[in-house]
Write an enzyme that holds these catalytic residues in place. Structure first.
Site, PDB file in Angstrom:
ATOM      1  N   LYS A  13       0.825  -1.375   0.018  1.00  0.00           N
ATOM      2  CA  LYS A  13       0.116   0.065  -0.016  1.00  0.00           C
ATOM      3  C   LYS A  13       0.948   1.264  -0.037  1.00  0.00           C
ATOM      4  O   LYS A  13       0.493   2.199  -0.717  1.00  0.00           O
ATOM      5  CB  LYS A  13      -0.971   0.002   1.388  1.00  0.00           C
ATOM      6  CG  LYS A  13      -1.945  -1.039   1.363  1.00  0.00           C
ATOM      7  CD  LYS A  13      -2.831  -0.870   2.791  1.00  0.00           C
ATOM      8  CE  LYS A  13      -1.908  -0.955   4.022  1.00  0.00           C
ATOM      9  NZ  LYS A  13      -0.995  -2.108   4.116  1.00  0.00           N
ATOM     10  N   ARG A  88      -9.435   0.883   8.470  1.00  0.00           N
ATOM     11  CA  ARG A  88      -9.080  -0.331   8.860  1.00  0.00           C
ATOM     12  C   ARG A  88     -10.177  -1.027   9.582  1.00  0.00           C
ATOM     13  O   ARG A  88      -9.924  -2.309  10.117  1.00  0.00           O
ATOM     14  CB  ARG A  88      -7.928  -0.354   9.798  1.00  0.00           C
ATOM     15  CG  ARG A  88      -6.601  -0.493   9.081  1.00  0.00           C
ATOM     16  CD  ARG A  88      -5.478  -0.436  10.059  1.00  0.00           C
ATOM     17  NE  ARG A  88      -4.138  -1.245   9.659  1.00  0.00           N
ATOM     18  CZ  ARG A  88      -3.220  -0.422   9.171  1.00  0.00           C
ATOM     19  NH1 ARG A  88      -3.558   0.727   8.753  1.00  0.00           N
ATOM     20  NH2 ARG A  88      -2.115  -1.060   8.861  1.00  0.00           N
ATOM     21  N   ARG A 127      11.726  -4.937   5.015  1.00  0.00           N
ATOM     22  CA  ARG A 127      11.288  -3.727   4.894  1.00  0.00           C
ATOM     23  C   ARG A 127      12.190  -2.604   5.361  1.00  0.00           C
ATOM     24  O   ARG A 127      12.436  -2.732   6.722  1.00  0.00           O
ATOM     25  CB  ARG A 127       9.955  -3.296   5.225  1.00  0.00           C
ATOM     26  CG  ARG A 127       9.577  -1.687   5.403  1.00  0.00           C
ATOM     27  CD  ARG A 127       8.078  -1.595   5.159  1.00  0.00           C
ATOM     28  NE  ARG A 127       7.390  -2.083   6.329  1.00  0.00           N
ATOM     29  CZ  ARG A 127       6.230  -2.256   6.345  1.00  0.00           C
ATOM     30  NH1 ARG A 127       5.041  -1.524   5.425  1.00  0.00           N
ATOM     31  NH2 ARG A 127       5.349  -2.548   7.452  1.00  0.00           N
ATOM     32  N   ARG A 160      11.215  -0.944  11.173  1.00  0.00           N
ATOM     33  CA  ARG A 160      10.303  -0.364  12.224  1.00  0.00           C
ATOM     34  C   ARG A 160      10.326  -1.192  13.313  1.00  0.00           C
ATOM     35  O   ARG A 160      10.344  -2.349  13.273  1.00  0.00           O
ATOM     36  CB  ARG A 160       8.795  -0.248  11.390  1.00  0.00           C
ATOM     37  CG  ARG A 160       8.695   1.206  10.894  1.00  0.00           C
ATOM     38  CD  ARG A 160       7.500   0.871   9.873  1.00  0.00           C
ATOM     39  NE  ARG A 160       6.441   0.254  10.258  1.00  0.00           N
ATOM     40  CZ  ARG A 160       5.245   0.206   9.569  1.00  0.00           C
ATOM     41  NH1 ARG A 160       5.214   0.559   8.105  1.00  0.00           N
ATOM     42  NH2 ARG A 160       4.218  -0.480   9.951  1.00  0.00           N
ATOM     43  N   ARG A 171      -0.425  -8.578  13.402  1.00  0.00           N
ATOM     44  CA  ARG A 171      -1.224  -7.769  12.592  1.00  0.00           C
ATOM     45  C   ARG A 171      -1.925  -8.563  11.607  1.00  0.00           C
ATOM     46  O   ARG A 171      -2.900  -7.797  11.014  1.00  0.00           O
ATOM     47  CB  ARG A 171      -0.125  -7.034  12.186  1.00  0.00           C
ATOM     48  CG  ARG A 171       0.236  -5.735  13.019  1.00  0.00           C
ATOM     49  CD  ARG A 171       1.765  -5.422  12.818  1.00  0.00           C
ATOM     50  NE  ARG A 171       1.831  -4.686  11.475  1.00  0.00           N
ATOM     51  CZ  ARG A 171       2.897  -4.416  10.926  1.00  0.00           C
ATOM     52  NH1 ARG A 171       4.219  -4.831  11.298  1.00  0.00           N
ATOM     53  NH2 ARG A 171       3.217  -3.448   9.725  1.00  0.00           N
TER      54      ARG A 171
HETATM   55  P1  ADP Z   1       2.311  -1.629   3.203  1.00  0.00           P
HETATM   56  O1  ADP Z   1       2.282  -0.216   3.119  1.00  0.00           O
HETATM   57  O2  ADP Z   1       1.132  -2.255   2.634  1.00  0.00           O
HETATM   58  O3  ADP Z   1       2.649  -2.264   4.621  1.00  0.00           O
HETATM   59  P2  ADP Z   1       4.704  -1.456   1.896  1.00  0.00           P
HETATM   60  O4  ADP Z   1       4.520  -0.588   0.492  1.00  0.00           O
HETATM   61  O5  ADP Z   1       5.493  -0.893   2.872  1.00  0.00           O
HETATM   62  O6  ADP Z   1       3.485  -2.298   2.470  1.00  0.00           O
HETATM   63  O7  ADP Z   1       5.629  -2.721   1.356  1.00  0.00           O
HETATM   64  C1  ADP Z   1       6.135  -3.842   2.333  1.00  0.00           C
HETATM   65  C2  ADP Z   1       7.575  -4.148   1.851  1.00  0.00           C
HETATM   66  O8  ADP Z   1       7.556  -5.016   0.613  1.00  0.00           O
HETATM   67  C3  ADP Z   1       8.451  -2.632   1.450  1.00  0.00           C
HETATM   68  O9  ADP Z   1       9.792  -3.009   1.908  1.00  0.00           O
HETATM   69  C4  ADP Z   1       8.318  -2.888  -0.023  1.00  0.00           C
HETATM   70  O10 ADP Z   1       9.682  -2.296  -0.519  1.00  0.00           O
HETATM   71  C5  ADP Z   1       8.088  -4.249  -0.343  1.00  0.00           C
HETATM   72  N1  ADP Z   1       7.436  -4.425  -1.620  1.00  0.00           N
HETATM   73  C6  ADP Z   1       6.134  -3.513  -1.985  1.00  0.00           C
HETATM   74  N2  ADP Z   1       5.705  -3.948  -3.005  1.00  0.00           N
HETATM   75  C7  ADP Z   1       6.299  -5.029  -3.535  1.00  0.00           C
HETATM   76  C8  ADP Z   1       6.010  -5.950  -4.697  1.00  0.00           C
HETATM   77  N3  ADP Z   1       5.419  -5.635  -5.533  1.00  0.00           N
HETATM   78  N4  ADP Z   1       6.940  -6.973  -4.770  1.00  0.00           N
HETATM   79  C9  ADP Z   1       8.118  -7.178  -3.792  1.00  0.00           C
HETATM   80  N5  ADP Z   1       8.276  -6.178  -2.769  1.00  0.00           N
HETATM   81  C10 ADP Z   1       7.504  -5.196  -2.681  1.00  0.00           C
HETATM   82  P1  ADP Z   2       1.385  -1.359   7.509  1.00  0.00           P
HETATM   83  O1  ADP Z   2       1.568  -0.438   6.139  1.00  0.00           O
HETATM   84  O2  ADP Z   2       2.542  -2.456   7.645  1.00  0.00           O
HETATM   85  O3  ADP Z   2       0.125  -2.213   7.202  1.00  0.00           O
HETATM   86  P2  ADP Z   2       0.927   1.190   8.973  1.00  0.00           P
HETATM   87  O4  ADP Z   2       1.721   1.836   8.906  1.00  0.00           O
HETATM   88  O5  ADP Z   2      -0.494   1.361   7.946  1.00  0.00           O
HETATM   89  O6  ADP Z   2       1.263  -0.620   8.769  1.00  0.00           O
HETATM   90  O7  ADP Z   2       0.327   0.679  10.560  1.00  0.00           O
HETATM   91  C1  ADP Z   2       1.271   0.799  11.522  1.00  0.00           C
HETATM   92  C2  ADP Z   2       0.205   0.579  12.722  1.00  0.00           C
HETATM   93  O8  ADP Z   2      -0.226   1.717  13.015  1.00  0.00           O
HETATM   94  C3  ADP Z   2      -0.751  -0.421  12.817  1.00  0.00           C
HETATM   95  O9  ADP Z   2      -0.295  -1.804  13.152  1.00  0.00           O
HETATM   96  C4  ADP Z   2      -1.615   0.078  13.804  1.00  0.00           C
HETATM   97  O10 ADP Z   2      -1.321  -0.152  15.168  1.00  0.00           O
HETATM   98  C5  ADP Z   2      -1.685   1.762  13.463  1.00  0.00           C
HETATM   99  N1  ADP Z   2      -2.684   2.164  12.625  1.00  0.00           N
HETATM  100  C6  ADP Z   2      -2.415   2.650  11.217  1.00  0.00           C
HETATM  101  N2  ADP Z   2      -3.559   2.919  10.742  1.00  0.00           N
HETATM  102  C7  ADP Z   2      -4.392   2.777  11.573  1.00  0.00           C
HETATM  103  C8  ADP Z   2      -6.103   2.785  11.519  1.00  0.00           C
HETATM  104  N3  ADP Z   2      -6.513   3.105  10.277  1.00  0.00           N
HETATM  105  N4  ADP Z   2      -6.784   2.323  12.486  1.00  0.00           N
HETATM  106  C9  ADP Z   2      -6.155   1.955  13.744  1.00  0.00           C
HETATM  107  N5  ADP Z   2      -4.673   1.784  13.945  1.00  0.00           N
HETATM  108  C10 ADP Z   2      -3.915   2.160  12.660  1.00  0.00           C
END
Ligand code: ADP
Ligand code: ADP
Ligand code: ZN
Length: 215
Positions: A13, A88, A127, A160, A171
């Site tokens: 995302k 979420r 990541r 992180r 999660r």
């Molecule tokens: P999210 O915001 O949904 O948690 P991220 O965009 O942070 O996911 O992606 C998680 C990790 O995976 C990051 O280290 C990113 O560089 C990597 N990543 C994202 N998209 C891809 C993909 N299509 N293929 C392989 N690795 C990816």
């Molecule tokens: P990821 O990209 O790996 O899904 P995020 O950066 O979006 O993680 O979120 C990290 C953490 O921040 C979540 O595990 C949660 O604890 C909190 N968080 C983020 N967005 C929300 C939301 N919309 N509602 C509740 N908690 C949230």
């Protein structure tokens, strides 16, 4: 264009939202990023949020909804925005509807990124995030030119606090229980485009732009 990016942790995302944001010139509204900056600033809300985030639980709906409401009324959100990591929960989605209704706006699309849970664990443990500009890398799939240094701004890359394997499993459970039901929620209004998030970053980006009618 007002769009939601939905998907489990590690589905891409943030990576995709940042790319679309730069391409279309509309802001990426990431609740995770906003919460992490409250944590860094050490606000009372940030301190409370940190314990929940580190355990893999969600932060309270009222807190997150409040942050998003304040953000969406800013002038840069006028032409549109990408919601990354919000809503979420169903109550968050209801609050978003109410907020958009009050602003006389409608959602245009919900992009649902689909990935396997095993892949997600590898993605998240690898990541690395830039402390300064927030850009995301992956040690294997999207490595920086120089280890632990951001290609864009030279900032330090870090893992992180919540990107540890045990927390990731928690999660993923929270996602399945509280967030996945939003796919059906938005399917009722015909807004959902499902995208295969297992493809490479560039391919996923192309398909998102097609789904958004921008390619
Ligand atoms: P999210 O915001 O949904 O948690 P991220 O965009 O942070 O996911 O992606 C998680 C990790 O995976 C990051 O280290 C990113 O560089 C990597 N990543 C994202 N998209 C891809 C993909 N299509 N293929 C392989 N690795 C990816
Ligand atoms: P990821 O990209 O790996 O899904 P995020 O950066 O979006 O993680 O979120 C990290 C953490 O921040 C979540 O595990 C949660 O604890 C909190 N968080 C983020 N967005 C929300 C939301 N919309 N509602 C509740 N908690 C949230
Ligand atoms: Zn950087």
């Amino acid at each position: 264009m007002k769009v939601i990016f939905l998907g489990p942790p590690g589905s891409g995302k943030g990576t995709q939202a940042k790319m679309v944001s730069e391409r279309l010139g509309i802001p990426q509204v990431s609740t995770g990023d906003m919460l992490r900056s409250a944590v860094r600033e050490g606000t009372p809300m940030g301190l409370k949020a940190k314990a929940l985030m580190d355990s893999g639980a969600l932060v309270a709906d009222e807190v997150v909804v409040g942050i998003v409401q304040e953000r969406l009324v800013k002038v840069d959100c006028e032409p549109g925005f990408i919601l990354d990591g919000f809503p979420r929960t169903v109550p968050q989605a209801d609050a978003l509807q109410a907020c958009l209704g009050g602003l006389n706006k409608n959602l245009d699309a919900v992009i649902s990124l689909e990935v396997d849970s095993d892949a997600v664990v590898e993605r998240i443990t690898g990541r690395r995030t830039c402390r300064d500009c927030g850009k995301m890398f992956h040690v294997r799939f999207d490595p920086p030119a120089q280890e632990d240094i951001c290609d864009v701004c030279g900032g330090e890359l870090y893992l992180r606090d919540d990107d540890q394997e045990a927390t990731i499993r928690k999660r993923l459970m929270v996602y399945a229980e509280q967030t996945a039901p939003l796919i059906a929620y938005y399917q009722q209004s015909g807004l959902v485009s499902a995208i295969d998030g297992m493809q490479g970053i560039a391919q996923v980006q192309d398909q998102i732009l097609v789904a958004m009618g921008r390619k």
